[in-house]
Write a protein that holds these residues in place. Structure first.
Motif: not given
Ligand code: TRP
Length: 364
Positions: A327-347
Motif C-alpha cells: 500500500a505504501r508503494a501505491v501511496a508514494a506514487k500518488t504523493l509524487d504526482d501531488v508534489r508534481h502538480a503542486m510544483k513542490i518537486n524541486y529535486f
C-alpha cells in the motif's frame, strides 16, 4: 479488467460486530470474490482512532489485531485484498497536510458526522485539532489509493462528499491529478444502520447492545433472547408490530429465502411470517429462535476461522506488514504526482534548474 479500485477501513476501537458485518464487511467479501476490480484495499484506521483516543494508545494497539482477526475471520483473503495499517504510511500525513489548505474551518464545522461526534464526545469546548480535521485525513486515505469505490455505512456519506470536494478543488487548482470516489451503500435498508439489540438506533460498545463477530454461540443466543421487540405484544394473541421491532429488523438484514425451508418451513418467506406476527398468535420467542438459527449459521464459520487465525498471530502481523508495504508503494506514487502538480518537486524536476538558470541569465 475493471478499473474499479475499492477501498475501505475501520477504526480499531473495538472488536467488529454484526452491524459492521451487515453494513460493510459482508459486501467486501462479496466484492472480493466477484473479482470485478483492479485493486482492493481494506485498512485499519489506527491514526484516525487516535484522534479521539489519544489518551488510550493501548486500546488502539489491542484492537488493531482484533480487527485484523475479524477481517480474516469474515473471509477477506490477503491474496486478493491488500490489508494494511494506516499509521504506517507516512505519505498519508503529507497528503493531509496539503489538503488542509483546500478546506475551510466552516466547511468542517458543517460536516454532519463530525457535528454528531463532537456532541457525543463532549468536544464542544476542547476539540483536538486532529479530531476536527479527520475528514481531511480520510480524504488522503481515499485519494492516496485512487479509490473509485468506497463501501461504507451511511454515516460515512459526509466524509465521501468532503473527499469529492477536496478532489475537485485540487484538480481545479493544480490540474487533473486525483480521482473522485463514489460511495457504495448497502442495498438493503435494514443494513444501512442496524440497531442495537436493545432497539437503540446504533450498536455501540458503550451501550453493551452489540453482537460481536467473535461472540460464542451461547453469547449470541443470550443476546437474541433478550432482544427488544414490541412492548405492546404482551400475550401471544396480541397483534405484533414490526416498526422498531429489532428482531424483525435483523431478519430483514440477515434472513434469506432458503432459511425458511431450512428452519421454519411453516412460512414461505419473511412476508408470510410478518403477516402472522402482525395478525397476532405468534410469540416472540419462536421468532427469536428462528433468528438465532440464522445468526448461528452466519457466525459459526466466522468464529471458526477466527479461532484458526488466533493460533497463528505472527502470521496475521505478517499479512499486515506485507500489505502495508504494498500500500505504501501505491501511496508514494500518488504523493509524487501531488508534489508534481503542486510544483513542490524541486529535486525530481530535471527541467527546473535549467529553467531557473535561463530566467536569471536573461535578467542580466
Ligand atoms: N471513518 C471510518 C469509520 O469510522 C473509517 C475510515 C477511515 C474510512 N478512513 C477511511 C472508511 C477511508 C473508508 C475510507 O468507520
Amino acid at each position: 479488467m475493471s478499473e474499479k479500485i475499492i477501498l475501505t477501513g475501520d477504526r480499531p476501537t473495538g472488536r467488529l460486530h454484526i452491524g459492521h458485518f451487515a453494513g460493510s464487511l459482508r459486501r467486501r467479501v462479496e466484492l472480493q470474490n466477484a473479482s470485478d476490480y483492479k485493486q482492493m484495499f481494506v485498512f485499519i484506521a489506527d491514526a484516525q482512532a487516535l484522534t479521539d483516543n489519544m489518551e488510550n494508545p493501548e486500546k488502539v494497539r489491542q484492537n488493531v489485531i482484533e480487527v485484523a482477526l475479524d477481517y480474516l475471520a469474515c473471509g477477506l483473503d490477503p491474496e486478493k485484498v491488500t490489508l494494511f495499517i494506516q499509521s504506517q504510511i507516512p505519505e498519508l500525513c503529507e497528503l493531509t497536510f496539503y489538503y488542509l489548505d483546500l478546506v475551510t474551518v466552516s466547511r468542517l464545522q458543517r460536516n454532519p458526522t463530525v457535528k454528531t461526534e463532537i456532541a457525543m464526545r463532549g468536544f464542544e469546548q476542547s476539540m483536538p485539532v486532529g479530531f476536527f480535521t479527520y475528514p481531511v485525513s480520510q480524504a488522503a486515505d481515499i485519494t492516496a489509493f485512487r479509490a473509485t469505490t468506497v463501501p461504507v455505512g451511511e454515516d460515512q456519506k459526509p466524509m465521501i462528499e468532503q473527499t469529492c470536494e477536496i478532489v475537485r478543488r485540487f484538480n481545479h487548482i493544480y490540474g487533473e491529478t486525483l480521482v473522485e470516489p463514489a460511495i457504495m451503500l448497502p442495498d438493503n435498508a435494514a443494513c444501512l444502520r442496524l440497531p442495537g439489540t436493545d432497539g437503540k438506533a446504533k450498536m455501540s460498545k458503550s451501550l453493551g447492545n452489540c453482537i460481536y463477530l467473535s461472540d460464542t454461540a451461547d453469547e449470541v443466543w443470550q443476546k437474541i433472547r433478550s432482544m427488544y421487540t414490541d412492548p405492546t405484544h404482551l400475550r401471544v394473541d396480541d397483534p405484533g408490530h414490526l416498526e422498531g421491532n429489532t428482531v424483525f429488523t435483523y431478519l430483514d438484514a440477515f434472513s434469506k429465502a432458503e432459511d425458511f425451508a431450512a428452519y421454519w418451513p411453516e412460512y414461505e418467506n419473511l412476508d408470510a411470517l410478518k403477516a402472522h406476527y402482525t395478525r397476532g398468535g405468534l410469540g416472540d420467542m419462536k421468532v427469536k429462535k428462528f433468528l438465532n438459527e440464522i445468526m448461528q449459521e452466519t457466525l459459526s464459520p466466522i468464529r471458526e476461522r477466527r479461532k484458526a487465525w488466533q493460533k497463528d498471530i505472527p502470521a496475521v502481523y505478517d499479512i499486515l506488514r506485507r500489505g502495508t508495504q504494498q500500500a505504501r508503494a501505491v501511496a508514494a506514487k500518488t504523493l509524487d504526482d501531488v508534489r508534481h502538480a503542486m510544483k513542490i518537486n524541486y529535486f525530481d524536476d530535471v527541467e527546473l534548474i535549467a529553467e531557473q538558470s535561463k530566467r536569471f541569465s536573461e535578467a542580466d
